[in-house]
Enzyme design. Structure first.
Site, PDB file in Angstrom:
ATOM      1  N   CYS A  96       0.783  -1.187  -0.053  1.00 46.60           N
ATOM      2  CA  CYS A  96       0.179  -0.034   0.113  1.00 46.60           C
ATOM      3  C   CYS A  96       1.031   1.336   0.234  1.00 46.60           C
ATOM      4  O   CYS A  96       1.732   1.462   0.882  1.00 46.60           O
ATOM      5  CB  CYS A  96      -1.089  -0.050   1.201  1.00 46.60           C
ATOM      6  SG  CYS A  96      -2.080   1.535   1.325  1.00 46.60           S
ATOM      7  N   CYS A 105      -2.340  -0.688   9.087  1.00 47.43           N
ATOM      8  CA  CYS A 105      -1.390  -1.577   8.873  1.00 47.43           C
ATOM      9  C   CYS A 105       0.018  -1.161   9.292  1.00 47.43           C
ATOM     10  O   CYS A 105       0.680  -1.022   8.480  1.00 47.43           O
ATOM     11  CB  CYS A 105      -1.450  -2.231   7.594  1.00 47.43           C
ATOM     12  SG  CYS A 105      -3.155  -2.673   6.932  1.00 47.43           S
ATOM     13  N   CYS A 181      -6.412   0.861  -0.698  1.00 48.09           N
ATOM     14  CA  CYS A 181      -6.359   0.128   0.633  1.00 48.09           C
ATOM     15  C   CYS A 181      -6.619  -1.271   0.405  1.00 48.09           C
ATOM     16  O   CYS A 181      -7.638  -1.950   0.174  1.00 48.09           O
ATOM     17  CB  CYS A 181      -7.385   0.561   1.630  1.00 48.09           C
ATOM     18  SG  CYS A 181      -7.249  -0.431   3.204  1.00 48.09           S
ATOM     19  N   GLN A 286     -17.483 -10.389  12.525  1.00 51.02           N
ATOM     20  CA  GLN A 286     -16.059 -10.420  12.154  1.00 51.02           C
ATOM     21  C   GLN A 286     -15.882  -9.812  10.743  1.00 51.02           C
ATOM     22  O   GLN A 286     -16.475 -10.112  10.078  1.00 51.02           O
ATOM     23  CB  GLN A 286     -15.440 -11.795  12.025  1.00 51.02           C
ATOM     24  CG  GLN A 286     -15.647 -12.406  13.418  1.00 51.02           C
ATOM     25  CD  GLN A 286     -14.331 -11.933  14.409  1.00 51.02           C
ATOM     26  OE1 GLN A 286     -13.795 -11.127  14.212  1.00 51.02           O
ATOM     27  NE2 GLN A 286     -14.573 -12.798  15.673  1.00 51.02           N
ATOM     28  N   PHE A 315     -21.452 -14.827  25.269  1.00 49.63           N
ATOM     29  CA  PHE A 315     -21.037 -13.954  24.423  1.00 49.63           C
ATOM     30  C   PHE A 315     -21.411 -14.251  22.850  1.00 49.63           C
ATOM     31  O   PHE A 315     -20.571 -14.103  22.018  1.00 49.63           O
ATOM     32  CB  PHE A 315     -19.486 -13.541  24.288  1.00 49.63           C
ATOM     33  CG  PHE A 315     -19.144 -13.239  25.823  1.00 49.63           C
ATOM     34  CD1 PHE A 315     -19.182 -12.146  26.822  1.00 49.63           C
ATOM     35  CD2 PHE A 315     -18.563 -14.477  26.694  1.00 49.63           C
ATOM     36  CE1 PHE A 315     -18.688 -12.001  27.841  1.00 49.63           C
ATOM     37  CE2 PHE A 315     -18.059 -14.356  27.717  1.00 49.63           C
ATOM     38  CZ  PHE A 315     -18.011 -13.146  28.617  1.00 49.63           C
ATOM     39  N   ASN A 320     -23.112 -16.229  15.608  1.00 47.97           N
ATOM     40  CA  ASN A 320     -22.021 -16.555  14.474  1.00 47.97           C
ATOM     41  C   ASN A 320     -21.589 -17.858  14.868  1.00 47.97           C
ATOM     42  O   ASN A 320     -21.125 -18.751  13.802  1.00 47.97           O
ATOM     43  CB  ASN A 320     -20.723 -15.734  14.681  1.00 47.97           C
ATOM     44  CG  ASN A 320     -19.717 -15.832  13.777  1.00 47.97           C
ATOM     45  OD1 ASN A 320     -19.887 -15.698  12.687  1.00 47.97           O
ATOM     46  ND2 ASN A 320     -18.390 -16.198  14.084  1.00 47.97           N
ATOM     47  N   GLU A 336     -26.058 -13.652  25.731  1.00 47.51           N
ATOM     48  CA  GLU A 336     -25.439 -12.394  25.251  1.00 47.51           C
ATOM     49  C   GLU A 336     -25.914 -11.450  26.356  1.00 47.51           C
ATOM     50  O   GLU A 336     -26.931 -11.224  26.788  1.00 47.51           O
ATOM     51  CB  GLU A 336     -25.976 -12.285  23.818  1.00 47.51           C
ATOM     52  CG  GLU A 336     -25.473 -10.927  23.294  1.00 47.51           C
ATOM     53  CD  GLU A 336     -24.185 -10.502  23.372  1.00 47.51           C
ATOM     54  OE1 GLU A 336     -23.272 -11.540  23.043  1.00 47.51           O
ATOM     55  OE2 GLU A 336     -23.895  -9.393  23.754  1.00 47.51           O
ATOM     56  N   CYS A 404      -9.824 -12.258  21.547  1.00 47.46           N
ATOM     57  CA  CYS A 404      -9.278 -11.401  20.710  1.00 47.46           C
ATOM     58  C   CYS A 404      -8.174 -10.489  21.335  1.00 47.46           C
ATOM     59  O   CYS A 404      -7.839  -9.362  21.219  1.00 47.46           O
ATOM     60  CB  CYS A 404     -10.260 -10.416  20.260  1.00 47.46           C
ATOM     61  SG  CYS A 404     -11.364  -9.619  21.458  1.00 47.46           S
TER      62      CYS A 404
END
Length: 447
Positions: A96, A105, A181, A286, A315, A320, A336, A404
């Site tokens: 990029c 990034c 991008c 995601q 959660f 998903n 949740e 995460c």
């Protein structure tokens, strides 16, 4: 002048352009250091002549670089590269053109395989620091470019009347104009230049706060407005027709609420079942579709290899994991913290003809796991300390933990280990290539 209308442009003045961080600066003073390693956030770590720690943007282990400090602190200094004297064999040319200024990034100058080895190392170090015995991790990954299906870009009109459209500069709140991008899905990247042209043609660009892009089968441009402007909204509709995208507007109404928006969907292959997961702006999904598909497939494979049938999904978000599990014969109880997300999950289950029990609960207070065979956890960055503590004393045989944040994963893994669990399988999930952000998938089993 009406609120939000464009000011007349001022006469431009010539400004000296700063050299890129990695370019020589024609002999200007700067210390030369050797980079020892990468910090967990991807910066090079070195020491100055006095032994003080330096964190160097854009530098790689083994490199000899000339630097300039841009921030001094009591225990360490922060610096950037002004010349690479000796380059690492793992250094690559960023794909990029904005890599040196963008705050997104931070690792595009590092070979992708080396990026992933670095993340595996960071994951292992966090676990070791907490005393967790961990197996070697494998990698769940996909293409390092063209992966991001959702992005938010800022809009700002400067003092000269020029519209700025793009991401924030590294270590700054200032925007830079974006022309490409490569990590965006190609359909979204192709919209960047037309969007800048569109913003330049608006009558009241100051009324646009930011623009959100989404690709889920088709592309959607969502314009977040401070106040509606009828002529500009007509221009946006014409833009949408030209670009063959959906257009949505978000305007704050009285009481701080937003106007209703349509439900959007992303496809998810769950074994032999193809699901459509509904969501709205603001819902968590995601952003890397390929890696998410691989992650869901791995969770299904892990639990299908056990004796688990009754699964507690904590959660759970919009479903998903809950929906693929239910589609493959698991009896799912989803919990949740957000009532809106629970309603979305139940709507998705009903639309797919699936039966899922779901409830809203504050997961700072652990739910009962009586009669449960396995637990799936996908907590936010704060982790799941209360849940891990409860599971450590009275949990089922299998726990699948999607994380995460390696620091909170390591803390929770220590709690589970002290309660009799073993970290049986570990995977690095490279959800965000070219950044230092890492996710992981862990399978804990009772010893």
């Amino acid at each position: 002048m009406k609120l939000g209308t464009r000011r007349p442009a001022r006469q431009a003045t010539q400004r000296k352009r700063q050299a890129p961080k990695t370019a020589p600066d024609n002999g200007a003073s700067g210390d030369t250091v050797v980079i020892e390693r990468l910090s967990h956030d991807g910066r090079g770590v070195a020491r100055d002549a006095s032994g003080k720690t330096l964190f160097v943007d854009g530098a790689l282990p083994g490199e000899q670089v000339r630097i300039r400090c841009h921030r001094q602190r009591s225990r360490f200094d922060e610096a950037h590269v002004v010349e690479i004297v000796r380059a690492s064999h793992e250094r690559v040319e960023p794909a990029c053109q904005h890599a040196e200024v963008c705050g997104g990034c931070s690792l595009q100058h590092l070979d992708i395989d080396a990026q992933r080895r670095f993340k595996q190392q960071v994951l292992g170090e966090h676990l070791a620091r907490e005393g967790v015995t961990a197996p070697a991790s494998d990698i769940i990954s996909a293409s390092p470019y063209g992966y991001r299906r959702r992005a938010r870009l800022g809009v700002k009109v400067d003092g000269k009347g020029a519209v700025r459209f793009g991401f924030r500069r590294a270590n700054s709140e200032r925007l830079f104009d974006i022309a490409e991008c490569p990590v965006l899905e190609p359909e979204l990247e192709a919209l960047l230049v037309p969007l800048k042209q569109q913003l330049d043609e608006l009558a009241a660009p100051r009324l646009v706060g930011h623009v959100e892009l989404l690709h889920s089968g088709t592309s959607t441009v969502r314009v977040h407005q401070l106040k509606a402007h009828a002529d500009d909204q007509a221009r946006w509709q014409q833009f949408a027709a030209r670009q063959q995208v959906a257009i949505e507007f978000s305007e704050r109404q009285g009481g701080g609420t937003e106007a209703p928006v349509r439900l959007q969907h992303y496809p998810l292959q769950a074994g032999a079942h193809r699901l459509e997961i509904g969501f709205k702006p603001g819902d968590f999904i995601q952003v890397n579709d390929q890696v998410n598909q691989a992650l869901v497939a791995r969770v299904l494979a892990l639990l299908s290899s056990t004796e688990s049938r009754k699964v507690l999904d904590l959660f759970a978000g919009v479903g998903n994991f809950s929906l693929p599990l239910a589609a493959n014969g698991f009896q799912v109880h989803a919990i949740e913290g957000s009532d809106i997300m629970v309603q979305r999950l139940l709507h998705n289950a009903d639309a797919s003809g699936l039966e899922i029990a779901a409830e809203t609960r504050d997961l700072n207070n652990a739910p009962s796991v009586a009669g449960i065979d396995a637990v799936v956890l996908d907590p936010p960055r704060d982790g799941a300390q209360a849940v891990a503590t409860a599971l450590a004393s009275d949990g089922p045989s299998w726990i699948v933990y999607v994380s995460c944040n390696p620091a909170t994963l390591a803390r929770d893994a220590r709690i589970l280990q002290e309660g009799g669990y073993r970290l049986h399988q570990l995977s690095l999930v490279d959800m965000f290539p070219h950044t230092a952000h890492l996710e992981s998938l862990s399978l804990f089993t009772r010893r």
